[in-house]
Design a protein around this motif. Sequence first.
Motif, PDB file in Angstrom:
ATOM      1  N   SER A  47       0.854  -1.182   0.000  1.00 37.07           N
ATOM      2  CA  SER A  47       0.000   0.000   0.000  1.00 37.07           C
ATOM      3  C   SER A  47       0.893   1.236   0.000  1.00 37.07           C
ATOM      4  O   SER A  47       2.003   1.219   0.523  1.00 37.07           O
ATOM      5  CB  SER A  47      -0.915   0.003   1.231  1.00 37.07           C
ATOM      6  N   VAL A  48       0.407   2.292  -0.615  1.00 39.15           N
ATOM      7  CA  VAL A  48       1.147   3.555  -0.642  1.00 39.15           C
ATOM      8  C   VAL A  48       0.196   4.654  -0.191  1.00 39.15           C
ATOM      9  O   VAL A  48      -0.884   4.813  -0.724  1.00 39.15           O
ATOM     10  CB  VAL A  48       1.722   3.853  -2.046  1.00 39.15           C
ATOM     11  N   GLY A  49       0.589   5.383   0.819  1.00 33.47           N
ATOM     12  CA  GLY A  49      -0.307   6.390   1.365  1.00 33.47           C
ATOM     13  C   GLY A  49      -1.316   5.776   2.306  1.00 33.47           C
ATOM     14  O   GLY A  49      -1.339   4.561   2.545  1.00 33.47           O
ATOM     15  N   GLU A  50      -2.156   6.622   2.856  1.00 30.61           N
ATOM     16  CA  GLU A  50      -3.135   6.185   3.834  1.00 30.61           C
ATOM     17  C   GLU A  50      -4.374   5.605   3.148  1.00 30.61           C
ATOM     18  O   GLU A  50      -4.805   6.119   2.111  1.00 30.61           O
ATOM     19  CB  GLU A  50      -3.564   7.356   4.731  1.00 30.61           C
ATOM     20  N   PRO A  51      -4.956   4.543   3.718  1.00 35.63           N
ATOM     21  CA  PRO A  51      -6.221   4.036   3.161  1.00 35.63           C
ATOM     22  C   PRO A  51      -7.341   5.034   3.404  1.00 35.63           C
ATOM     23  O   PRO A  51      -7.351   5.748   4.418  1.00 35.63           O
ATOM     24  CB  PRO A  51      -6.453   2.743   3.951  1.00 35.63           C
ATOM     25  N   GLY A  52      -8.280   5.090   2.476  1.00 34.22           N
ATOM     26  CA  GLY A  52      -9.452   5.949   2.658  1.00 34.22           C
ATOM     27  C   GLY A  52     -10.513   5.201   3.448  1.00 34.22           C
ATOM     28  O   GLY A  52     -11.344   4.486   2.879  1.00 34.22           O
ATOM     29  N   LEU A  53     -10.468   5.354   4.778  1.00 34.81           N
ATOM     30  CA  LEU A  53     -11.409   4.641   5.643  1.00 34.81           C
ATOM     31  C   LEU A  53     -12.764   5.325   5.640  1.00 34.81           C
ATOM     32  O   LEU A  53     -12.862   6.554   5.533  1.00 34.81           O
ATOM     33  CB  LEU A  53     -10.863   4.565   7.067  1.00 34.81           C
ATOM     34  N   VAL A  54     -13.830   4.546   5.776  1.00 32.13           N
ATOM     35  CA  VAL A  54     -15.201   5.058   5.829  1.00 32.13           C
ATOM     36  C   VAL A  54     -15.633   5.116   7.289  1.00 32.13           C
ATOM     37  O   VAL A  54     -15.430   4.166   8.048  1.00 32.13           O
ATOM     38  CB  VAL A  54     -16.157   4.157   5.020  1.00 32.13           C
ATOM     39  N   ASP A  55     -16.208   6.240   7.703  1.00 30.91           N
ATOM     40  CA  ASP A  55     -16.626   6.418   9.101  1.00 30.91           C
ATOM     41  C   ASP A  55     -17.907   5.646   9.376  1.00 30.91           C
ATOM     42  O   ASP A  55     -19.005   6.194   9.341  1.00 30.91           O
ATOM     43  CB  ASP A  55     -16.844   7.907   9.408  1.00 30.91           C
ATOM     44  N   SER A  56     -17.772   4.384   9.667  1.00 31.64           N
ATOM     45  CA  SER A  56     -18.924   3.521   9.911  1.00 31.64           C
ATOM     46  C   SER A  56     -18.864   2.965  11.322  1.00 31.64           C
ATOM     47  O   SER A  56     -17.782   2.648  11.828  1.00 31.64           O
ATOM     48  CB  SER A  56     -18.927   2.358   8.901  1.00 31.64           C
ATOM     49  N   ASN A  57     -20.029   2.833  11.958  1.00 29.92           N
ATOM     50  CA  ASN A  57     -20.076   2.194  13.277  1.00 29.92           C
ATOM     51  C   ASN A  57     -20.391   0.708  13.162  1.00 29.92           C
ATOM     52  O   ASN A  57     -20.538   0.026  14.178  1.00 29.92           O
ATOM     53  CB  ASN A  57     -21.105   2.880  14.183  1.00 29.92           C
ATOM     54  N   PHE A  58     -20.486   0.202  11.929  1.00 33.94           N
ATOM     55  CA  PHE A  58     -20.836  -1.200  11.728  1.00 33.94           C
ATOM     56  C   PHE A  58     -19.657  -2.040  11.246  1.00 33.94           C
ATOM     57  O   PHE A  58     -19.395  -3.121  11.756  1.00 33.94           O
ATOM     58  CB  PHE A  58     -21.994  -1.318  10.727  1.00 33.94           C
ATOM     59  N   ASP A  59     -18.963  -1.548  10.229  1.00 35.78           N
ATOM     60  CA  ASP A  59     -17.839  -2.328   9.714  1.00 35.78           C
ATOM     61  C   ASP A  59     -16.614  -1.448   9.519  1.00 35.78           C
ATOM     62  O   ASP A  59     -16.712  -0.228   9.354  1.00 35.78           O
ATOM     63  CB  ASP A  59     -18.201  -3.054   8.418  1.00 35.78           C
ATOM     64  N   ASN A  60     -15.456  -2.084   9.554  1.00 37.10           N
ATOM     65  CA  ASN A  60     -14.173  -1.386   9.411  1.00 37.10           C
ATOM     66  C   ASN A  60     -13.863  -1.284   7.923  1.00 37.10           C
ATOM     67  O   ASN A  60     -12.986  -1.979   7.402  1.00 37.10           O
ATOM     68  CB  ASN A  60     -13.096  -2.157  10.174  1.00 37.10           C
ATOM     69  N   ARG A  61     -14.567  -0.387   7.283  1.00 32.52           N
ATOM     70  CA  ARG A  61     -14.613  -0.353   5.817  1.00 32.52           C
ATOM     71  C   ARG A  61     -13.493   0.489   5.225  1.00 32.52           C
ATOM     72  O   ARG A  61     -13.152   1.551   5.724  1.00 32.52           O
ATOM     73  CB  ARG A  61     -15.966   0.195   5.382  1.00 32.52           C
ATOM     74  N   VAL A  62     -12.959  -0.012   4.115  1.00 30.73           N
ATOM     75  CA  VAL A  62     -11.950   0.717   3.349  1.00 30.73           C
ATOM     76  C   VAL A  62     -12.586   1.151   2.038  1.00 30.73           C
ATOM     77  O   VAL A  62     -13.051   0.321   1.260  1.00 30.73           O
ATOM     78  CB  VAL A  62     -10.703  -0.154   3.074  1.00 30.73           C
ATOM     79  N   GLY A  63     -12.608   2.470   1.805  1.00 29.22           N
ATOM     80  CA  GLY A  63     -13.195   2.971   0.574  1.00 29.22           C
ATOM     81  C   GLY A  63     -12.219   2.949  -0.583  1.00 29.22           C
ATOM     82  O   GLY A  63     -12.555   2.512  -1.687  1.00 29.22           O
ATOM     83  N   THR A  64     -10.999   3.425  -0.329  1.00 28.09           N
ATOM     84  CA  THR A  64      -9.952   3.441  -1.342  1.00 28.09           C
ATOM     85  C   THR A  64      -8.632   3.036  -0.706  1.00 28.09           C
ATOM     86  O   THR A  64      -8.423   3.243   0.491  1.00 28.09           O
ATOM     87  CB  THR A  64      -9.795   4.826  -1.975  1.00 28.09           C
ATOM     88  N   LEU A  65      -7.753   2.462  -1.510  1.00 25.75           N
ATOM     89  CA  LEU A  65      -6.424   2.079  -1.018  1.00 25.75           C
ATOM     90  C   LEU A  65      -5.436   2.113  -2.174  1.00 25.75           C
ATOM     91  O   LEU A  65      -5.376   1.184  -2.989  1.00 25.75           O
ATOM     92  CB  LEU A  65      -6.452   0.686  -0.391  1.00 25.75           C
ATOM     93  N   PRO A  66      -4.648   3.194  -2.285  1.00 22.36           N
ATOM     94  CA  PRO A  66      -3.628   3.230  -3.335  1.00 22.36           C
ATOM     95  C   PRO A  66      -2.541   2.199  -3.058  1.00 22.36           C
ATOM     96  O   PRO A  66      -2.135   1.999  -1.915  1.00 22.36           O
ATOM     97  CB  PRO A  66      -3.079   4.649  -3.245  1.00 22.36           C
ATOM     98  N   TYR A  67      -2.104   1.518  -4.119  1.00 26.85           N
ATOM     99  CA  TYR A  67      -1.081   0.505  -3.937  1.00 26.85           C
ATOM    100  C   TYR A  67      -0.165   0.456  -5.147  1.00 26.85           C
ATOM    101  O   TYR A  67      -0.470   1.014  -6.214  1.00 26.85           O
ATOM    102  CB  TYR A  67      -1.720  -0.871  -3.681  1.00 26.85           C
ATOM    103  N   ALA A  68       0.969  -0.184  -4.961  1.00 31.88           N
ATOM    104  CA  ALA A  68       1.955  -0.301  -6.043  1.00 31.88           C
ATOM    105  C   ALA A  68       2.646  -1.639  -5.930  1.00 31.88           C
ATOM    106  O   ALA A  68       2.526  -2.342  -4.924  1.00 31.88           O
ATOM    107  CB  ALA A  68       2.963   0.840  -5.975  1.00 31.88           C
ATOM    108  N   PHE A  69       3.365  -2.007  -6.971  1.00 25.96           N
ATOM    109  CA  PHE A  69       4.142  -3.247  -6.944  1.00 25.96           C
ATOM    110  C   PHE A  69       5.259  -3.135  -7.970  1.00 25.96           C
ATOM    111  O   PHE A  69       5.189  -2.299  -8.881  1.00 25.96           O
ATOM    112  CB  PHE A  69       3.269  -4.470  -7.242  1.00 25.96           C
TER     113      PHE A  69
END
Length: 420
Positions: free
Chosen positions: A398-420
């Motif tokens: 992963s590169v940079g911070e994940p775009g977390l969603v402010d949810s009280n139900f699940d630990n959701r990731v909206g976006t996640l930039p990555y490289a290889f």
Amino acid sequence: MNAPTQAPAHRVRGTEGADLADPAFWRLPRSRRLSEFARLRELDAPVRFTPGNGSRTPFYALVRHADVRAASRQPLLFASAPGATSPEPAPWAKALFGNSMVNMDGPGHAGLRRTISRAFTPRLLAAAEENISAVAARLVDETAAEGPGDFMRSAASRMPFEVICDLMGIPARHRTAILARIDDASEYVGVQRRGRARLRVPGRGLRSLARMQFEMAGIARERRRVPADDVISALVRADVDGRALSSRELGAFFSLLLVAGVETTRNAIAHGLVLLTAHPEQRALLRSDFERYADGAVDEIVRHSTPIIQFRRTVAAECELGGRTFLPGEKAVLLYASANRDASVFADPDAFDITRSPNPHLGYGGGGPHHCLGAHLAKLEMKALFRTMLERLGDVRSVGEPGLVDSNFDNRVGTLPYAF
């Protein structure tokens, strides 16, 4: 007995702190929320929180591992009905879409779960395991060809969706539309709408759910006419206590499997990539002997990230738990995200350690009758995808911070930039 809204607040030492009933709490940085859970675990008894909206019922937060585990395994005391999510599903929604297994208890739940479990025959599961490796290989090859970008639009989301569709027998021509329905139906679960989202057309998620169930009903009709070697065929020919499953029962299960099975697994996969990137020594250990460390890595990813943050229970009978007496009708929220960081169970709970043993995390529901049916499948998917990515993409990260969603139900990731 007192009604839930009339029951006196249970006073305990040091209850001053963040308010879990306030939507603003779930917009705090994750580290702040975990710190508040740690503070609550040190109190004498579960704390009662009252939502600011007067139409919502107060609830007690179960934050300790022992309390969450005990409540999960005692459905006669802590019932899933009338609803395990907040807000609870309206009666009209259950009548229209069917009642999900997560909101059921007793013989009705046991019978439906037993019938569904039988549909996952050893032969089907063996074929699914072989298919999982093939899907992982195909998706990683496609990822390599596409190049770096948003991990949530590539393998992370596609892996669980493709595996479940293959297992269920959903034809390829239906998959694009169904994936769009899943995203719409789950977009605002546990999320307070802000800004432009407040202008979103009301009922869009429900309409997407209805359309998805309509499409699934059509596939079910096809399978009744011409059965295949898949879960849909097994379920449309199954019966519960001598009667066939209704269209609503089938639709409710399909929705649960598609929405819950896809959303939770893709979030776990995304958090896994973030954790392995942030802890290169753990990543190196996993790569050094994948077969030896893979199971531990998956369990630790699930414990550390806890894809489902909470479920709700309704007290069915007066009982004692965690230092207080619960009365019938009161609400209790089982905070798995807190239980999985309980220092009385996990040494150095905030550390990410793929060799952690034992690892009695509650990431799949804490055991009991509502233990996740898809836990084994999710583990296989995560192992297959990480194995293939580490082999074929080398330094995938992963590169940079994940775009977390402010949810009280699940630990959701909206976006996640990555490289290889």
